[in-house]
Design an enzyme around this catalytic site. Sequence first.
Site, PDB file in Angstrom:
ATOM      1  N   GLY A   9       1.377  -0.499  -0.337  1.00  0.00           N
ATOM      2  CA  GLY A   9      -0.074  -0.089   0.204  1.00  0.00           C
ATOM      3  C   GLY A   9       1.038   1.230   0.212  1.00  0.00           C
ATOM      4  N   GLY A  12      -0.434   5.047  -1.046  1.00  0.00           N
ATOM      5  CA  GLY A  12      -1.240   5.634   0.213  1.00  0.00           C
ATOM      6  C   GLY A  12      -1.210   6.871   0.575  1.00  0.00           C
ATOM      7  CD  GLN A  13      -3.045  10.830   4.640  1.00  0.00           C
ATOM      8  OE1 GLN A  13      -3.790  10.239   4.857  1.00  0.00           O
ATOM      9  NE2 GLN A  13      -2.644  12.416   5.447  1.00  0.00           N
ATOM     10  CG  ASP A  35      -0.528   0.397  -3.939  1.00  0.00           C
ATOM     11  OD1 ASP A  35      -1.685   0.013  -4.139  1.00  0.00           O
ATOM     12  OD2 ASP A  35      -0.659   1.264  -3.019  1.00  0.00           O
ATOM     13  CG  ASP A  50      -5.082  -7.859  -5.102  1.00  0.00           C
ATOM     14  OD1 ASP A  50      -4.914  -7.374  -4.644  1.00  0.00           O
ATOM     15  OD2 ASP A  50      -5.299  -8.392  -6.293  1.00  0.00           O
ATOM     16  CE1 TYR A 140      -9.213   1.756   7.975  1.00  0.00           C
ATOM     17  CE2 TYR A 140     -10.403   3.415   9.290  1.00  0.00           C
ATOM     18  CZ  TYR A 140      -9.490   3.054   8.663  1.00  0.00           C
ATOM     19  OH  TYR A 140      -8.162   3.216   9.074  1.00  0.00           O
ATOM     20  CE  LYS A 144      -7.220  -0.152   9.411  1.00  0.00           C
ATOM     21  NZ  LYS A 144      -6.461  -0.525   8.873  1.00  0.00           N
ATOM     22  CB  ILE A 170      -2.701  11.066   8.908  1.00  0.00           C
ATOM     23  CG1 ILE A 170      -2.352  10.278  10.459  1.00  0.00           C
ATOM     24  CG2 ILE A 170      -1.675  11.588   8.826  1.00  0.00           C
ATOM     25  CD1 ILE A 170      -2.105   8.123   9.401  1.00  0.00           C
TER      26      ILE A 170
END
Length: 316
Positions: A9, A12-13, A35, A50, A140, A144, A170
């Site tokens: 990943g 991502g941010q 990614d 993936d 979500y 988690k 964030i």
Amino acid sequence: METKILVIGANGQVGRVLTKALQDRYGIENIIASDLQKGEDSEGVFEVVDAMNIDRIKEVVVKHRITQIYHLAAILSARGEENPLKTWNINVKTWLNVLEVARTEQVKKVFYPSSIAVFGRGASKNNTPNDAYLDPSTVYGISKVDGENWAQYYYLKYGVDVRSIRYPGIIGYQSLPGGGTTDYAVDIYHKAVLNETFTCFLKEDAALPMIFIDDAIRATIEVMEAPAENIKVRTSYNLGGISFSPGEIVAEIRELYPEFKVNYKPDFRQDIAENWPKSIDDSEARMDWSWKPKYDLWSITETMVNKLKKQYELTI
């Protein structure tokens, strides 16, 4: 053994900034970014992965003799509510794939990003403790909580050294918002430097825990580098930065942009926010691995404005 890190990943941010920080710390050749596709600004070693495909994860781990995995792939809170079953499958299945590969290939350490989304109405809203009751209201958050429990299970049953922190919202300048409930605190700075009116999807007084990207990245690396005997929490550590409301961030921005205009039009994300903490007790992280944030709201505002002005090539 040489440290070899796989970041899943990486586009991502958090992934983009973390990958660069790890490259600077461990050497660009020792960090394998991955990614679904290579990012336009990606540097160093990159593998298309993936994370739903366990065989592909294993192939990359074996090929590069990976010793640590940072698993960042996920669908975030607000976007997750648009397709709950897809969010569950991606957030949980990819994590189980990573844990299984870590177990079978003896990966030394694994990082799992959790979130304040694990908290719901059953947790106290002020100074929420690490061991608060977890009854999240979003898929979500549910995913988690599930991931935290699997992290602890693999540690207790198989000895996989999994470490995790619960990120607050964030704030960073390196990428655009990615579908989270706290993303207003990123978008608002873009609108300010572009002299555009900002429409906020939360109420003016909706206080939430936040953290600047530099603090979040530093915390991630610090928890992974801490001695194993110091890691007492094997679900996930609360991570605190600062807490503020949209009204408070607007007041700071208006110190630099007095004419900045904001409209408040709360939507479904306000309902999500009302189930989350207003502030976080991160005393266990501070005690176990000496966590301490560096950025307050003003230093975040100054940094965001200066960085975004350079990106947009603006002056005030």
